[in-house]
Write an enzyme that holds these catalytic residues in place. Structure first.
Site, mmCIF file in Angstrom:
data_model
loop_
_atom_site.group_PDB
_atom_site.id
_atom_site.type_symbol
_atom_site.label_atom_id
_atom_site.label_comp_id
_atom_site.label_asym_id
_atom_site.label_seq_id
_atom_site.Cartn_x
_atom_site.Cartn_y
_atom_site.Cartn_z
ATOM 1 N N ASP A 267 -5.009 2.535 -0.769
ATOM 2 C CA ASP A 267 -6.288 2.802 -0.115
ATOM 3 C C ASP A 267 -7.164 3.604 -1.076
ATOM 4 O O ASP A 267 -6.671 4.181 -2.055
ATOM 5 C CB ASP A 267 -6.016 3.586 1.170
ATOM 6 C CG ASP A 267 -7.272 4.040 1.867
ATOM 7 O OD1 ASP A 267 -8.144 3.190 2.118
ATOM 8 O OD2 ASP A 267 -7.399 5.245 2.140
ATOM 9 N N ASP B 284 -10.604 5.731 -0.020
ATOM 10 C CA ASP B 284 -11.155 6.962 0.538
ATOM 11 C C ASP B 284 -10.054 7.818 1.164
ATOM 12 O O ASP B 284 -9.313 7.349 2.035
ATOM 13 C CB ASP B 284 -12.222 6.642 1.585
ATOM 14 C CG ASP B 284 -13.460 6.019 0.960
ATOM 15 O OD1 ASP B 284 -14.046 6.657 0.080
ATOM 16 O OD2 ASP B 284 -13.812 4.888 1.331
ATOM 17 N N LYS C 112 -8.744 -2.676 9.018
ATOM 18 C CA LYS C 112 -7.614 -1.840 9.398
ATOM 19 C C LYS C 112 -7.926 -1.238 10.771
ATOM 20 O O LYS C 112 -9.081 -0.910 11.026
ATOM 21 C CB LYS C 112 -7.425 -0.706 8.382
ATOM 22 C CG LYS C 112 -7.132 -1.157 6.956
ATOM 23 C CD LYS C 112 -7.173 0.036 5.999
ATOM 24 C CE LYS C 112 -7.034 -0.389 4.545
ATOM 25 N NZ LYS C 112 -7.179 0.745 3.611
ATOM 26 N N ASP D 265 -4.230 7.507 3.792
ATOM 27 C CA ASP D 265 -4.512 8.828 4.358
ATOM 28 C C ASP D 265 -4.820 8.793 5.835
ATOM 29 O O ASP D 265 -4.763 9.834 6.493
ATOM 30 C CB ASP D 265 -5.717 9.458 3.650
ATOM 31 C CG ASP D 265 -7.021 8.805 4.083
ATOM 32 O OD1 ASP D 265 -7.886 9.502 4.653
ATOM 33 O OD2 ASP D 265 -7.170 7.592 3.867
#
Length: 219
Positions: free
Chosen positions: A15, A17, A142, A167
């Protein structure tokens, strides 16, 4: 992590961010303004938006609003985000982590589009992986696993042989739904019981094994 976990994989799916790039300052600015415009509680909005494409967050926050309005709103917000790099920095350890992956199978799997992901990685001083799955690459955001499954397919690796770095709750859920193990990065990840958890990427060591696998020392 109080002890080091050892994971073996044939490919890593990353991922952006919150995992490679800390863009929280921008995300907070953009989405709090959006919440104000729609009379929503900004703190509640922030609990939803991490990890998802904007239109998917809007569909949860404004149920019943036509999706074409969400897509149009999302396009405007993506343009705002792409123009705002103030406060965008690399997650600690991200540069060294990506350097260690040079020549090893890995892909970026992000809910950002091409323009935003390119701008944020550049603002953070990070190189883009050769394989990138962005918002344009998928039909579902997602926590749908489509992005991770496409990343694995692009790399020619079975989902069970991939490890995801994420995250957000939506991202961790997507990785699990894809049949992959998940390393959580940062405090948001710790709320969603990933397979292993690190504060940041300084707590990950990568080792290439002679049989072509990747060994991860996490923690």
């Amino acid at each position: 992590m109080t002890a080091t976990a050892v994971l073996t994989a044939r490919a890593l799916l990353l991922d952006m961010d919150g995992t490679l790039v800390n863009s929280d300052a921008v995300v907070e600015r953009i989405w709090r303004r959006w919440a104000d415009r729609h009379g929503l509680d900004a703190d509640e909005v922030m609990q939803v938006v991490h990890g998802r494409q904007g239109h998917a967050s809007m569909a949860l926050l404004l149920p019943g609003r036509p999706m074409e309005q969400n897509h149009a709103d999302n396009a405007r917000m993506l343009a705002e985000e792409t123009a705002d790099m103030d406060g965008v920095v690399a997650i600690p350890g991200a540069a060294s982590f990506l350097k260690a992956l040079h020549g090893l199978p890995h892909a970026l799997v992000t809910s950002a589009d091409v323009a935003l992901s390119t701008a944020r990685m550049a603002a953070a001083g990070l190189g883009l992986p050769d394989v990138r799955i962005t918002a344009e690459s998928v039909g579902a955001s997602k926590p749908d696993p489509e992005g991770f499954l496409k990343g694995a397919a692009e790399l020619g690796v079975a989902p069970a042989d991939c490890v995801v770095f994420e995250d957000s709750g939506a991202g961790i859920q997507a990785g699990r739904a894809a049949g992959m193990r998940v390393v959580g990065v940062g405090p948001r990840a710790g709320l969603h019981a990933p397979d292993a958890l690190v504060r940041d990427l300084t707590e990950v060591r990568v080792e290439a094994v002679a049989d072509g696998t990747i060994r991860l020392y996490v923690g």
